[in-house]
Structures are given as structure tokens and as C-alpha cells.
Scaffold this active site. Structure first.
Site, PDB file in Angstrom:
ATOM      1  N   GLY A  86       0.830  -1.210   0.000  1.00 21.48           N
ATOM      2  CA  GLY A  86       0.000   0.000   0.000  1.00 21.48           C
ATOM      3  C   GLY A  86       0.855   1.246   0.000  1.00 21.48           C
ATOM      4  O   GLY A  86       2.074   1.179   0.071  1.00 21.48           O
ATOM      5  N   ARG A  89       3.934   5.949   1.972  1.00 21.70           N
ATOM      6  CA  ARG A  89       4.470   7.312   2.106  1.00 21.70           C
ATOM      7  C   ARG A  89       3.943   8.197   0.987  1.00 21.70           C
ATOM      8  O   ARG A  89       4.649   9.092   0.526  1.00 21.70           O
ATOM      9  CB  ARG A  89       5.981   7.285   2.080  1.00 21.70           C
ATOM     10  CG  ARG A  89       6.519   6.523   0.871  1.00 21.70           C
ATOM     11  CD  ARG A  89       7.967   6.764   0.746  1.00 21.70           C
ATOM     12  NE  ARG A  89       8.540   5.891  -0.261  1.00 21.70           N
ATOM     13  CZ  ARG A  89       9.722   6.084  -0.769  1.00 21.70           C
ATOM     14  NH1 ARG A  89      10.445   7.100  -0.389  1.00 21.70           N
ATOM     15  NH2 ARG A  89      10.204   5.252  -1.664  1.00 21.70           N
ATOM     16  N   LYS A 109       4.364  12.106  -2.961  1.00 20.10           N
ATOM     17  CA  LYS A 109       5.167  10.950  -2.545  1.00 20.10           C
ATOM     18  C   LYS A 109       6.253  11.444  -1.594  1.00 20.10           C
ATOM     19  O   LYS A 109       7.034  12.330  -1.955  1.00 20.10           O
ATOM     20  CB  LYS A 109       5.788  10.296  -3.787  1.00 20.10           C
ATOM     21  CG  LYS A 109       6.641   9.072  -3.514  1.00 20.10           C
ATOM     22  CD  LYS A 109       7.047   8.404  -4.826  1.00 20.10           C
ATOM     23  CE  LYS A 109       8.038   7.280  -4.598  1.00 20.10           C
ATOM     24  NZ  LYS A 109       8.477   6.672  -5.868  1.00 20.10           N
ATOM     25  N   ARG A 172       3.581  13.358  -8.150  1.00 16.56           N
ATOM     26  CA  ARG A 172       3.603  12.432  -9.282  1.00 16.56           C
ATOM     27  C   ARG A 172       2.246  12.449  -9.979  1.00 16.56           C
ATOM     28  O   ARG A 172       1.203  12.473  -9.330  1.00 16.56           O
ATOM     29  CB  ARG A 172       3.917  11.041  -8.747  1.00 16.56           C
ATOM     30  CG  ARG A 172       3.905   9.962  -9.788  1.00 16.56           C
ATOM     31  CD  ARG A 172       4.675   8.750  -9.316  1.00 16.56           C
ATOM     32  NE  ARG A 172       4.004   8.039  -8.231  1.00 16.56           N
ATOM     33  CZ  ARG A 172       4.506   6.951  -7.651  1.00 16.56           C
ATOM     34  NH1 ARG A 172       5.676   6.467  -8.033  1.00 16.56           N
ATOM     35  NH2 ARG A 172       3.861   6.351  -6.686  1.00 16.56           N
ATOM     36  N   ASP A 244       3.951  -4.923  -7.466  1.00 16.85           N
ATOM     37  CA  ASP A 244       3.399  -3.667  -6.948  1.00 16.85           C
ATOM     38  C   ASP A 244       3.985  -2.461  -7.689  1.00 16.85           C
ATOM     39  O   ASP A 244       3.554  -1.334  -7.452  1.00 16.85           O
ATOM     40  CB  ASP A 244       3.638  -3.535  -5.437  1.00 16.85           C
ATOM     41  CG  ASP A 244       5.093  -3.684  -5.058  1.00 16.85           C
ATOM     42  OD1 ASP A 244       5.689  -4.729  -5.379  1.00 16.85           O
ATOM     43  OD2 ASP A 244       5.659  -2.754  -4.450  1.00 16.85           O
ATOM     44  N   ASN A 245       4.948  -2.708  -8.571  1.00 14.20           N
ATOM     45  CA  ASN A 245       5.495  -1.623  -9.384  1.00 14.20           C
ATOM     46  C   ASN A 245       5.148  -1.833 -10.854  1.00 14.20           C
ATOM     47  O   ASN A 245       5.883  -1.404 -11.735  1.00 14.20           O
ATOM     48  CB  ASN A 245       7.022  -1.549  -9.215  1.00 14.20           C
ATOM     49  CG  ASN A 245       7.421  -1.126  -7.811  1.00 14.20           C
ATOM     50  OD1 ASN A 245       6.643  -0.493  -7.106  1.00 14.20           O
ATOM     51  ND2 ASN A 245       8.616  -1.483  -7.401  1.00 14.20           N
TER      52      ASN A 245
HETATM   53  P1  AMP Z   1       8.996   0.718  -3.297  1.00 10.61           P
HETATM   54  O1  AMP Z   1      10.191  -0.115  -3.059  1.00 10.61           O
HETATM   55  O2  AMP Z   1       9.280   2.197  -3.316  1.00 10.61           O
HETATM   56  O3  AMP Z   1       8.176   0.284  -4.490  1.00 10.61           O
HETATM   57  O4  AMP Z   1       8.070   0.536  -2.013  1.00 10.61           O
HETATM   58  C1  AMP Z   1       7.585  -0.714  -1.582  1.00 10.61           C
HETATM   59  C2  AMP Z   1       6.641  -0.484  -0.428  1.00 10.61           C
HETATM   60  O5  AMP Z   1       7.321   0.087   0.685  1.00 10.61           O
HETATM   61  C3  AMP Z   1       5.470   0.434  -0.710  1.00 10.61           C
HETATM   62  O6  AMP Z   1       4.355  -0.048  -0.026  1.00 10.61           O
HETATM   63  C4  AMP Z   1       5.930   1.763  -0.143  1.00 10.61           C
HETATM   64  O7  AMP Z   1       4.864   2.595   0.201  1.00 10.61           O
HETATM   65  C5  AMP Z   1       6.701   1.305   1.082  1.00 10.61           C
HETATM   66  N1  AMP Z   1       7.753   2.275   1.468  1.00 10.61           N
HETATM   67  C6  AMP Z   1       8.918   2.529   0.850  1.00 10.61           C
HETATM   68  N2  AMP Z   1       9.612   3.469   1.498  1.00 10.61           N
HETATM   69  C7  AMP Z   1       8.874   3.835   2.575  1.00 10.61           C
HETATM   70  C8  AMP Z   1       9.047   4.782   3.651  1.00 10.61           C
HETATM   71  N3  AMP Z   1      10.143   5.540   3.766  1.00 10.61           N
HETATM   72  N4  AMP Z   1       8.053   4.852   4.565  1.00 10.61           N
HETATM   73  C9  AMP Z   1       6.948   4.087   4.487  1.00 10.61           C
HETATM   74  N5  AMP Z   1       6.738   3.203   3.511  1.00 10.61           N
HETATM   75  C10 AMP Z   1       7.686   3.067   2.562  1.00 10.61           C
HETATM   76 MG    MG Z   2       6.577   0.751  -5.325  1.00  8.02          MG
END
Ligand code: AMP
Ligand code: MG
Length: 472
Positions: A86, A89, A109, A172, A244-245
Site C-alpha cells: 500500500g 508514504r 510521494k 507524481r 506492486d510496481n
Molecule cells: P517501493 O520499493 O518504493 O516500491 O516501495 C515498496 C513499499 O514500501 C510500498 O508499499 C511503499 O509505500 C513502502 N515504502 C517505501 N519506502 C517507505 C518509507 N520511507 N516509509 C513508508 N513506507 C515506505
Molecule cells: Mg513501489
């Protein structure tokens, strides 16, 4: 003039546990780094001279009509299933319908923690925010489907990563933020009602011609095949192709440890967390099949006859390798000047890629040189190149305008990783000039106008970036 965003927030109107409503968490001292005025105009947003843009795009003040939410989704990360991810951030402020009738999400973001933050702080540091701004806008300029960057602000706060770093927030813009992981979440929960709500919503936004879940799968496959073929054709490595990406819109999303290759190597990996090369350059074609198979599985509960659906969805997924091969051939043949490829042209493409790999040739510069007549100087084995070039010349006799085909397929410049790293270092020290310079130089990547010449240099030995940290 006050900032005015013509919101129409259809996702926030959906019934069911699809999101949490909550406001961004204010920051201490927001200051604007960049506001993308041409994009704002394209979206029908006015008020680019509003003195309070930094307050709006940091989440300190909400624009009229915003209904902030954080979406819930799941995802396979490096092959392992996380049942709940989800927006940890990010805050979706809402959607706008642009003057041309297209609908776009506007999301902050790095705007603070949400119920989906798990152990994260909900924040982003300046480096990844500026990287995403530059690379996503460069991707758009290259003509490749992508989310875009509307604004970047410094928060005036320090956040803790490996060391204290300046915090920042990116705004974004996306056709939607719906990911394969959204479907996986509700399928895993056994919540078929929400799954259906999501299906209907996605279908309306991204595939209005699709009547059934199978149609939606087919439409998404087509977009993702096209996207990955385009990435490969410019040497792009996403780096974290987790489900998720991976979007339903077919747009590139989540620029983490991504990079464009300098010297060509099909097994190239930049991401420091991708230790087994799961998301290496050439592996991206296999991974997108895997990701679409996950979407297929998540859609199956929507079918009344699940057993029959499994067979139908399976057959559909099995068509992907052929789709990818022909999409790849179309893109790479164009790089050689061939507008309508024949199957045997794959050997011609393979021939030059092989020479490039063996000789450590720069991917972008080699194809740009070929556009200008010859890539002889870019390839180490001159004799083998001469043979190959003779074969190309005779094949091109059947083409009407090979040069135009090549000009449109071979960018002169890409955002090189070492330039991005240097830009981030400067910005971290307070100097934003390299950010603006890089952004301007990437605006017209297929032209060679002299202003972007400096971007053509591959990194010197000491400048080579060997690993890009997620370091989010
Ligand atoms: P990402 O690797 O950026 O695709 O993120 C994977 C998951 O980790 C997603 O659910 C993001 O919302 C969560 N996430 C990444 N960085 C943070 C952060 N600094 N604080 C909270 N959630 C994060
Ligand atoms: Mg992501």
C-alpha cells in the site's frame, strides 16, 4: 493567481476497503525546487505564479477539492508475496480530467506515514525525488509511457537513512496508480466484492473496450509488452519490477534503483538489492510474463467457472513470449533503419548486439553513430563490423527511408547514471543548477543540437556507478 486544480476524485468515491482517508503530514519549511508548468497546463491546472506552491506540493496546504487517500495493495517483491503493502508514504490528492478528456491522478510521494507504512517513516530523501523527476520526464520525452513529475519540494527537514539527509516530496502524475498488486491484495483477502469494484474501475479507466476480466488481462498484457520492448530499445533497466510496481495503465512507475545502460551487457544490473539479477536488463522480458501471470491469477476469482478460466487465462499468458519477440524485433529493427521487420532480421539485430557486448560498446552512442552512417568507431572488432555492415546495407536496399526510421528510434541522449549521481550530490549540498541543466538537456532526446553534447559522454572509469541503492 491561486493554484486551481479541477479535481474529480473517482477512486475516493469507491465503496469498500480500498483505501484509507487521511491528510499528508505537514513539514517544517517547504521550499520549491521545481514546478512543471507545461505539464500543469496540459492537465488544466492554473496558478503557476501562486506564491504558495511549496505549501501545496508539500502537503502543508490542501488545494480546494482534494480528498487525500492512501491506497492499499499487495505485491510480489523479488518473487516473495507480501500480502499487504500500500501507499506507505504517498497521498493521492485526487484526479483531474484534463482538457483533452484524459483522467490523471495527482499524488504526493514522501508526504508522511499512513496505515500502510509498516516500519517506514513515510518520507523520501532528496536524491530519489530528483532522480524520479529527471528520469520520468526524460522517459516522457523519449515517448515512452510513464508517470510524470509535476513538482518537487524540499521539506526543510532532515530524515535518517544511512546518514541524515535532506527530505523532499515529489508530486507524481499518473493515468492511475492501480498496480497488479491492487488485484492481488483483494484476491488474497478473498474479497471478491472489492475485487469486482477494482475491476470495473480499472476497466473504465484503462480498457473501456474490455467486457470481461480476460479482456482486461489481454489489454494490460499488450500495454506491458509494448512498454518493456520500449525500455529494452533505449537500454533502460527498471530495477524493481515487483508486481506492486507494475501498472494497469502500462506506464512506467516507481523509479528506484533504475538506470540506463552505458556499455551494452544483457545481464546488467544496477540495483544493489537485486543480488541474483532477477531484474537484469534482458530478464525484464521474462519477468513481465511472470507479472502478468500474477495478474491473471488475481482476476480468476471474478469468473464463475474458475476451472475453465484457469485454462483460458493460461493460454492467454502463453501468447506473451511471441508478442514480446515481435515487439522487440520491431523496436530493434527500427534502430537499424528497418521499418517492417522480417523474421530473419532478428539475426541482423543479434549480430550488432553481439559485437557491442564483446567490445563493451556504449548502447546509446553506437546506435546514434549508426544513424549517422557508421558505428565502426564504437565497435572493437572492425572486421566483424565491416561484414555485418555490408549485410545491413544490402538489407536496407529494400527500405524506402531508413534514416528517418533510425532517427526516430535512436535517441542521442539518455539520463546517464553518473550524471544523475553528480546532480544529486550537488543538490544535497544545496546547488540545484545541475538538476535544471540536466532536465533541460533531456527535453528533446532525438535531436542533436549541440546543447546536449555533454550528455553523450559515457562515464570515465572513476565515474562509473556500479550500484544504485534503493536508499529511498
Ligand atoms: P517501493 O520499493 O518504493 O516500491 O516501495 C515498496 C513499499 O514500501 C510500498 O508499499 C511503499 O509505500 C513502502 N515504502 C517505501 N519506502 C517507505 C518509507 N520511507 N516509509 C513508508 N513506507 C515506505
Ligand atoms: Mg513501489
Amino acid at each position: 493567481m491561486t493554484l486551481s486544480i479541477p479535481f474529480d476524485n473517482s477512486y475516493a468515491r469507491l465503496e469498500g476497503p480500498l483505501f484509507a482517508r487521511l491528510n499528508p503530514v505537514p513539514v517544517e519549511a517547504p521550499s520549491l525546487i521545481a514546478f512543471n508548468a507545461p505539464l500543469a497546463e496540459r492537465l488544466g491546472i492554473s496558478g503557476e505564479d501562486d506564491p504558495d506552491l511549496a505549501a501545496y506540493f508539500s502537503g502543508n496546504r490542501l488545494p480546494a477539492g482534494a480528498t487525500p487517500i492512501a491506497q492499499v495493495y499487495a505485491g510480489h517483491q523479488f518473487g516473495g508475496f507480501s500480502p499487504q503493502l500500500g501507499d506507505g508514504r504517498a497521498h493521492l490528492l485526487g484526479e483531474v480530467v484534463a482538457p483533452d478528456g484524459r483522467r490523471f491522478d495527482i499524488q504526493l510521494k514522501g508526504s508522511g506515514p499512513t496505515p500502510f507504512s509498516r516500519r517506514g517513516d513515510g518520507r523520501a530523501w532528496l536524491g530519489p525525488v530528483l532522480r524520479e523527476y529527471i528520469v520520468s520526464e526524460a522517459m516522457h520525452a523519449l515517448g515512452i509511457p510513464t508517470t510524470r513529475a509535476l513538482a518537487a519540494v524540499r521539506t526543510g527537514e532532515e530524515i535518517i537513512r544511512e546518514r541524515p539527509l535532506p527530505g523532499a516530496i515529489l508530486t507524481r502524475v499518473a493515468s492511475s496508480h492501480i498496480r497488479v498488486g491492487h488485484f492481488q491484495y483483494f484476491a488474497a483477502q478473498g474479497d471478491t466484492d472489492s475485487l469486482r469494484t477494482l475491476f470495473e474501475h480499472s476497466r473504465a479507466r484503462h480498457a473501456p473496450e474490455a467486457d470481461t476480466p480476460l479482456d482486461l488481462l489481454r489489454a494490460t498484457m499488450k500495454k506491458q509488452v509494448d512498454l518493456v520492448a520500449r525500455w529494452l530499445s533505449v537500454g533502460f533497466i527498471h530495477g524493481v519490477m515487483n508486481t506492486d510496481n507494475c501498472t494497469l495503465s502500462g506506464e512506467t512507475i516507481d523509479y528506484g534503483p533504475c538506470a540506463f545502460m552505458d556499455d551494452y551487457d544483457p545481464r546488467r544490473v544496477y540495483s544493489s538489492i537485486d543480488r541474483f539479477g532477477r531484474y537484469a536488463y534482458a530478464a525484464q522480458a521474462d519477468i513481465i510474463v511472470w507479472n502478468m501471470a500474477q495478474l491473471a491469477s488475481a482476476l480468476i476469482p471474478l469468473e464463475t467457472d474458475e476451472e475453465a478460466a484457469v485454462d483460458a487465462f493460461q493460454s492467454e499468458i502463453e501468447t506473451m513470449p511471441d508478442m514480446l519477440r515481435s515487439a522487440w524485433l520491431k523496436r530493434f529493427a527500427a534502430k537499424l533503419g528497418i521499418a517492417e521487420p522480417r523474421p530473419e532480421d532478428a539475426a541482423l539485430v543479434g549480430g550488432i548486439l553481439d559485437l557491442m557486448h564483446k567490445g563493451g560498446s556504449d548502447f546509446t552512442n553506437t546506435f546514434a553513430a549508426l544513424t549517422d552512417g557508421s558505428a565502426r568507431d564504437e565497435v572493437a572488432d572492425r572486421d566483424a563490423y565491416a561484414d555485418w555492415h555490408t549485410r545491413l546495407q544490402s538489407r536496407l536496399e529494400a527500405e524506402t527511408d531508413p534514416r528517418s526510421t533510425m532517427v526516430a528510434a535512436n535517441p542521442r541522449v539518455i539520463p546517464r547514471n553518473h550524471q544523475i549521481e553528480a546532480m544529486i550530490q550537488a543538490a544535497t549540498a544545496g546547488d540545484d543548477a545541475p538538476f535544471h541543466r540536466l532536465h533541460a538537456a533531456l527535453a528533446d532526446p532525438y535531436s542533436s543540437d549541440g546543447d546536449n553534447d555533454w550528455l553523450k559522454h559515457p562515464p570515465a572509469q572513476h565515474e562509473v556507478v556500479t550500484a544504485t541503492f534503493c536508499g529511498t
